[in-house]
Design an enzyme around this catalytic site. Sequence first.
Site, short mmCIF file in Angstrom:
data_model
loop_
_atom_site.label_atom_id
_atom_site.label_comp_id
_atom_site.label_asym_id
_atom_site.label_seq_id
_atom_site.Cartn_x
_atom_site.Cartn_y
_atom_site.Cartn_z
N THR A 25 75.85 0.90 144.19
CA THR A 25 75.56 1.09 142.89
C THR A 25 76.25 1.89 142.17
OG1 THR A 25 73.10 0.75 143.88
CG2 THR A 25 73.48 1.15 141.26
N SER A 27 79.19 2.74 138.81
CA SER A 27 80.28 2.54 137.83
C SER A 27 81.61 2.24 138.76
CB SER A 27 80.41 3.63 136.67
OG SER A 27 80.73 4.97 137.18
N GLY A 82 79.43 4.49 145.89
CA GLY A 82 79.66 5.56 145.15
C GLY A 82 79.06 6.91 145.85
N GLY A 96 72.04 11.23 143.30
CA GLY A 96 71.74 11.51 141.93
C GLY A 96 71.02 10.88 141.26
N GLU A 103 70.16 4.12 150.23
CA GLU A 103 71.34 4.27 150.37
C GLU A 103 71.77 4.55 151.96
OE1 GLU A 103 72.30 6.61 146.96
OE2 GLU A 103 72.49 4.96 145.75
N LYS A 121 84.74 13.60 141.90
CA LYS A 121 83.77 13.85 142.84
C LYS A 121 84.25 14.37 144.10
CE LYS A 121 80.79 11.06 140.62
NZ LYS A 121 80.68 9.75 140.79
C1 5RP Z 1 73.70 8.31 143.30
C2 5RP Z 1 75.25 7.76 143.91
C3 5RP Z 1 75.91 6.69 143.13
O1 5RP Z 1 76.48 5.96 144.06
C4 5RP Z 1 76.81 7.50 142.43
O2 5RP Z 1 76.12 8.36 141.38
C5 5RP Z 1 77.65 6.38 141.42
O3 5RP Z 1 78.55 7.15 140.65
P1 5RP Z 1 79.62 6.49 139.88
O4 5RP Z 1 78.95 5.61 138.80
O5 5RP Z 1 80.52 7.66 139.37
O6 5RP Z 1 80.39 5.67 140.95
O7 5RP Z 1 75.56 8.39 144.97
O8 5RP Z 1 73.30 9.25 144.01
#
Ligand code: 5RP
Length: 228
Positions: A25, A27, A82, A96, A103, A121
């Site tokens: 999941t 961006s 992500g 997050g 996950e 990151k």
């Molecule tokens: C939540 C995550 C998500 O995969 C992460 O926050 C996605 O980040 P982005 O939108 O920058 O790809 O690990 O904990």
Amino acid sequence: MDKKQSAGIAAASLVTNGMTVGLGTGSTVLHVIKELKRRHDDEGLEFIAVPSSFPTRLLCIENGFEYRDLCDVDKLDIAFDGCDRVDDNLNVIKGGGAAQTVEKVFACMADKFVIVADDSKYVRTLSGDVDVPVEVIECAWRSVQASLDKLGYESKLRNAGKKDGLVITDNGNIVLDIRLKGDEDLLALNNAVTLLPGVLEIGIFIGIADCAYVGTDNGCKIIYKNLH
Ligand code: 5RP
């Protein structure tokens, strides 16, 4: 090119015909999805997508991907997700969005688990600059908090905002956030916390990622396992 796009496009090149592909999941994964769609349309790439969340399932439907639910497969050939932080040793912080339990299941089902991120990151070593979530069943929050204290970690209940109350995970539980010290044995911490009664998962992923595709101003940097 956008850094997340550069990571997503490069990582999507790992997918070959016939693979079962886990799609996490966020961006950055969105760019993996867009590139897989492009390769499907332009190159005839065939794969079965397995989304890790409802928003990603909607993207699979929108893009016309053949897809299965996570609970209908026993393994994934490859999976992309992500992160909140990734370091040089492929230690990862996730959660997050408080979804670290699913996950981690998703990541561990993959023969190859690939982190996609931009360089905001990426850190040399994980430290205490972001929250690390611990998913806890409600009745255990006090005892888990006391145990975390004994382990040397102050924790706080994750709040959705002044008016919205506590964050409730997709599994109906609550979250205690801790901060890393930066010099701890991460695997020992993972094992100690996940052994506490009432804890489902902690958002540190140690020894799970096989590589990380990190978008930078100069293209995509790839961090491989065991090279450091
Ligand atoms: C939540 C995550 C998500 O995969 C992460 O926050 C996605 O980040 P982005 O939108 O920058 O790809 O690990 O904990």
